[in-house]
Write an enzyme that holds these catalytic residues in place. Sequence first.
Site: not given
Length: 229
Positions: A33, A60, A62, A65-66, A68, A119, A210
């Site tokens: 990741k 990752d 995330k 946004d708009i 497009n 989380t 971790r």
Amino acid sequence: MSDQRIIVALDVSTATELRELVAQIPNTHCRAKIGKELFTSIGPLAIEICHQAGLDVFLDLKFHDIPNTCAKAVRAAARWGVWMTNVHCSGGTDMMRAAREILEGESHRPLLIGVTVLTSMSAVGLQELGVERDVESQVDHFARLAYNSGLDGVVCSAQEAQRLRESFGKDFCLVTPGIRPSWAATDDQTRIVTPKDAIANGSDYLVIGRPITASDYPEEAIARIVQEL
């Protein structure tokens, strides 16, 4: 279910650190990741290093946004050959559908999943944001939006995996961070589950950072987790 159920969160910031780390991660059991710190530090080079090590990549970032702008970012991720990428469900159904639809014409189609509630977030944290639902209800709400938008699955806590599996069926992918082996510290996560319990609850993939990356011997830590599973 693939044997590569462990997704190692590569929480480093330089190419040198990354190369040293991925050399200790067996791709027979793990995927990788790449999050915000690493991608902001060295960009797509991080993807190339992981691919050279034989590791599938979950990008990752995330995206939120708009429609497009979000969709074009998802398409760019697909063109880097990532195995999975994600958007934040709080961007709404128009955004999520745009991201899904733009992948339909691509030769490589990564899994596209939605982030529900982080989380690290508690009920108090949601209330601070003006969200009146409790954590479970908000997760369910976001997961339903992702499902209705045609996404492949969601990121959620393993504590919620069994409920979401029952709601959305076996083909809806559940990716669960906040995984802590029984021998590891909890750090700043609040909704945590052991690897064994997460799989039993219905998780498809376990994001673990971790306990592996902060270990002096990451490969041994992975072996202990595999044994626990």
